[in-house]
Scaffold this motif. Structure first.
Motif, PDB file in Angstrom:
ATOM      1  N   VAL A 192       9.958   5.732  -2.170  1.00  0.00           N
ATOM      2  CA  VAL A 192       8.776   5.688  -1.300  1.00  0.00           C
ATOM      3  C   VAL A 192       8.995   6.436   0.010  1.00  0.00           C
ATOM      4  O   VAL A 192       8.046   6.750   0.729  1.00  0.00           O
ATOM      5  CB  VAL A 192       8.387   4.219  -1.006  1.00  0.00           C
ATOM      6  N   SER A 193      10.231   6.756   0.323  1.00  0.00           N
ATOM      7  CA  SER A 193      10.560   7.363   1.614  1.00  0.00           C
ATOM      8  C   SER A 193      10.069   8.799   1.727  1.00  0.00           C
ATOM      9  O   SER A 193      10.109   9.569   0.764  1.00  0.00           O
ATOM     10  CB  SER A 193      12.081   7.317   1.851  1.00  0.00           C
ATOM     11  N   ASP A 194       9.620   9.137   2.937  1.00  0.00           N
ATOM     12  CA  ASP A 194       9.184  10.504   3.244  1.00  0.00           C
ATOM     13  C   ASP A 194       9.464  10.755   4.723  1.00  0.00           C
ATOM     14  O   ASP A 194       8.592  10.534   5.579  1.00  0.00           O
ATOM     15  CB  ASP A 194       7.697  10.684   2.950  1.00  0.00           C
ATOM     16  N   THR A 218       6.445   2.529  10.086  1.00  0.00           N
ATOM     17  CA  THR A 218       7.474   3.526   9.760  1.00  0.00           C
ATOM     18  C   THR A 218       8.480   3.045   8.712  1.00  0.00           C
ATOM     19  O   THR A 218       9.272   3.860   8.226  1.00  0.00           O
ATOM     20  CB  THR A 218       8.244   3.942  11.033  1.00  0.00           C
ATOM     21  N   ILE A 219       8.452   1.765   8.369  1.00  0.00           N
ATOM     22  CA  ILE A 219       9.309   1.287   7.283  1.00  0.00           C
ATOM     23  C   ILE A 219       8.454   0.568   6.243  1.00  0.00           C
ATOM     24  O   ILE A 219       7.421  -0.027   6.568  1.00  0.00           O
ATOM     25  CB  ILE A 219      10.437   0.350   7.786  1.00  0.00           C
ATOM     26  N   ALA A 220       8.903   0.618   5.003  1.00  0.00           N
ATOM     27  CA  ALA A 220       8.112   0.060   3.903  1.00  0.00           C
ATOM     28  C   ALA A 220       8.627  -1.287   3.414  1.00  0.00           C
ATOM     29  O   ALA A 220       7.895  -1.991   2.704  1.00  0.00           O
ATOM     30  CB  ALA A 220       8.090   1.050   2.731  1.00  0.00           C
ATOM     31  N   TYR A 221       9.855  -1.638   3.796  1.00  0.00           N
ATOM     32  CA  TYR A 221      10.457  -2.853   3.231  1.00  0.00           C
ATOM     33  C   TYR A 221      11.458  -3.424   4.223  1.00  0.00           C
ATOM     34  O   TYR A 221      12.263  -2.683   4.806  1.00  0.00           O
ATOM     35  CB  TYR A 221      11.167  -2.498   1.923  1.00  0.00           C
ATOM     36  N   THR A 222      11.386  -4.738   4.438  1.00  0.00           N
ATOM     37  CA  THR A 222      12.343  -5.356   5.356  1.00  0.00           C
ATOM     38  C   THR A 222      12.531  -6.825   5.027  1.00  0.00           C
ATOM     39  O   THR A 222      11.732  -7.420   4.287  1.00  0.00           O
ATOM     40  CB  THR A 222      11.894  -5.206   6.827  1.00  0.00           C
ATOM     41  N   ASP A 239       0.819  -1.209   0.000  1.00  0.00           N
ATOM     42  CA  ASP A 239       0.000   0.000   0.000  1.00  0.00           C
ATOM     43  C   ASP A 239       0.857   1.265   0.000  1.00  0.00           C
ATOM     44  O   ASP A 239       0.519   2.253  -0.661  1.00  0.00           O
ATOM     45  CB  ASP A 239      -0.968   0.006   1.185  1.00  0.00           C
ATOM     46  N   PHE A 240       1.994   1.260   0.706  1.00  0.00           N
ATOM     47  CA  PHE A 240       2.873   2.426   0.711  1.00  0.00           C
ATOM     48  C   PHE A 240       3.448   2.676  -0.686  1.00  0.00           C
ATOM     49  O   PHE A 240       3.508   3.822  -1.165  1.00  0.00           O
ATOM     50  CB  PHE A 240       4.038   2.218   1.695  1.00  0.00           C
ATOM     51  N   PHE A 241       3.892   1.598  -1.323  1.00  0.00           N
ATOM     52  CA  PHE A 241       4.502   1.730  -2.654  1.00  0.00           C
ATOM     53  C   PHE A 241       3.455   2.135  -3.696  1.00  0.00           C
ATOM     54  O   PHE A 241       3.733   2.961  -4.577  1.00  0.00           O
ATOM     55  CB  PHE A 241       5.189   0.427  -3.047  1.00  0.00           C
ATOM     56  N   LYS A 298       2.745   5.687  -4.131  1.00  0.00           N
ATOM     57  CA  LYS A 298       3.754   6.421  -4.896  1.00  0.00           C
ATOM     58  C   LYS A 298       3.791   5.968  -6.352  1.00  0.00           C
ATOM     59  O   LYS A 298       4.690   6.345  -7.104  1.00  0.00           O
ATOM     60  CB  LYS A 298       5.137   6.207  -4.269  1.00  0.00           C
ATOM     61  N   GLY A 299       2.818   5.154  -6.734  1.00  0.00           N
ATOM     62  CA  GLY A 299       2.757   4.681  -8.115  1.00  0.00           C
ATOM     63  C   GLY A 299       3.763   3.593  -8.446  1.00  0.00           C
ATOM     64  O   GLY A 299       4.123   3.408  -9.619  1.00  0.00           O
TER      65      GLY A 299
END
Length: 493
Positions: free
Chosen positions: A225-227, A315-319, A200-202, A205-206
């Motif tokens: 994707v970071s903000d 708070t993170i999108a990828y791990t 969903d986060f990615f 950002k399209g």
């Protein structure tokens, strides 16, 4: 008188008598002696010994073999500390339920260290040598080192029974637990996990993160994707001392073609151009100002729990993590559960796809006081009515270690309902063993893990105490020292 003289005399006497009576003229007599050899058969009598057969009465002795029933005592059980605490409780409850069916038996159950860099192996070695080992433990990996230190009893009989009931053991679980022709661990579960992304986060950002296949593509997507103003950081993977950190370091090195040893574990091959290139690429993420926006604060000191907490906090999108983070999100009805997609390992410059999932096992120790009851417990924990409730709640953390389980209706239904779970299940049949690649799991790799050599190497490069080339060389030298102590290479001669 000889027979020849006697005949001659008889002839002369007869001739004289005839002369006197007839008065005839005397003839000339010529004596001719002829020797004649006559062969006569001779009977030879040969006496043969007579064999006497003596019949003796045989006393029949009926020997009764009685399988002893274990005398009630205290079963000592150790199990791995889980990051998803609900799994810890489910495991302990199942063990308690088992012991409750054994009249007179008591239970001593406690948790042990979670990771290779902790003190699990040294404590087991000390306990065995002191004559006070646990009866059985559940842990992930580390079997090779336990075996190398001669701490484990063979368990061929238990695994044979389990395979008869539930089918063949999954590939990596066999590589981990079947050593030198013997089973020294009883495969229990496959430890699902890998790369998790907040789809969903990615998408906001399209970015379709599922279409990213390389390490470069994943890194760039994480930056995009970071903000930081919204406290969203793309890259949630540390290289600090931790199980997750080790997984990231070695996945990158292996994808670049670097390796700890050769395939047959005859020599250390770590210091190579491929390894140096991989370490340069990974170090750049943590030192290049370009990537600072995608790094959460304090990532350089994260432990194994840190990325779980950050992911669940949004708070993170990828791990990169065990399925514990996914299971916890599901149990808590966290939005991260619905927003998560499981991704396989990205590929590096070699283009090779590395797929596989190791797992956990039961081990029975030398000198254990109750090995029979420990084996009963292991088989009990593998029964579908005991294992499946734990497995299906775990959301991938406790996947089956036996192929037959994957054909069970409950498992098929669970996979159909959750594509992420199904994807983790497929990993169980891959052959990538992790950091020891291209070799199979081995004691040397366990020793390298325990020494935290890879973490120290990355700490040196990310703090600029050494260049990647220098740090790789130093790590190689430390590995060679361990190899010399373990006589690596000499064993193959």
């Amino acid at each position: 008188m000889k027979r020849r003289s006697f005949l001659k005399g008889a002839v002369l006497a007869g001739t004289a008598a005839a002369l006197g009576a007839c008065a005839a003229p005397t003839p000339q007599v010529v004596e001719k002696v002829v020797e004649k050899v006559v062969e006569k058969p001779v009977e030879k009598i040969v006496e043969k010994p007579v064999e006497k057969v003596v019949e003796k009465p045989v006393e029949k002795v009926v020997e009764k073999v009685v399988t002893p029933t274990p005398v009630p005592g205290t079963l000592v059980v150790l199990h791995r500390r889980e990051y998803f605490k609900e799994m810890e409780t489910l495991f302990a409850d199942a063990v308690k339920k088992f012991i409750a069916t054994k009249p007179g038996w008591k239970l001593d159950i406690s948790t042990i260290a979670a990771e290779a860099t902790e003190d699990f192996v040294p404590k087991m070695a000390a306990a065995v040598r002191a004559g006070n080992p646990p009866d059985i433990s559940y842990h992930i990996r580390m079997v090779q080192q336990l075996y190398f230190l001669q701490l484990l009893q063979p368990v061929d009989d238990v695994v044979a029974q389990a395979e008869k009931l539930y089918g063949p053991v999954t590939p990596l679980q066999k590589d981990l637990n079947f050593i030198e022709g013997r089973w020294v661990g009883i495969p229990y579960m496959v430890h699902g996990g890998g790369h998790f992304a907040r789809r969903d986060f990615f998408e906001a950002k399209g970015i379709d993160i599922t279409k990213t296949k390389t390490w470069d593509e994943r890194r760039d997507a994480c930056l995009e994707v970071s903000d930081p103003s919204k406290k969203i950081y793309g890259w949630g993977m540390t290289v600090n001392k931790s199980g997750d950190g080790l997984g990231v370091i070695m996945a990158v090195i292996n994808c670049w073609g670097g390796q700890i040893t050769d395939k047959d574990v005859t020599k250390v091959t770590f210091n190579s151009p491929e390894t140096v290139a991989a370490v340069e690429w990974l170090t750049d993420i943590y030192v290049n100002p370009k990537y600072k926006p995608m790094l959460p604060p304090g990532i350089e000191t994260w432990t194994d729990a840190s990325n779980n907490e950050a992911y669940l906090a949004g708070t993170i999108a990828y791990t990169n993590n065990a399925a514990s983070v996914y299971a916890k999100a599901k149990a808590d009805k966290n939005p991260a559960y619905e927003g998560t997609v499981f991704l396989g390992n990205p590929v590096g410059p070699t283009g090779q796809v590395l797929r596989g999932a190791s797992g956990g096992q039961f081990n029975i120790y030398m000198g254990a006081k109750n090995p029979g009851m420990a084996k009963e417990l292991a088989l009990y924990m593998l029964q579908p009515e005991v294992f499946l409730p734990i497995s299906l709640i775990s959301a991938g953390l406790f996947l089956p270690s036996y192929a037959g389980y994957y054909d069970m209706p409950q498992v098929k239904e669970a996979f159909k309902a959750d594509p992420n779970l199904e994807a983790m299940g497929r990993e169980a049949f891959g052959d990538y063993p992790g950091g020891c690649w291209p070799a199979k799991p081995n004691p040397f790799w366990d020793a390298v893990q325990a020494a935290a050599i890879l973490h120290d190497m990355m700490a040196a490069t990310t703090t600029k105490q050494a260049t990647p080339a220098q740090a790789v060389k130093q790590a190689h030298e430390r590995m060679e020292a361990i190899a010399k102590e373990m006589k690596i290479g000499e064993q193959k001669k």
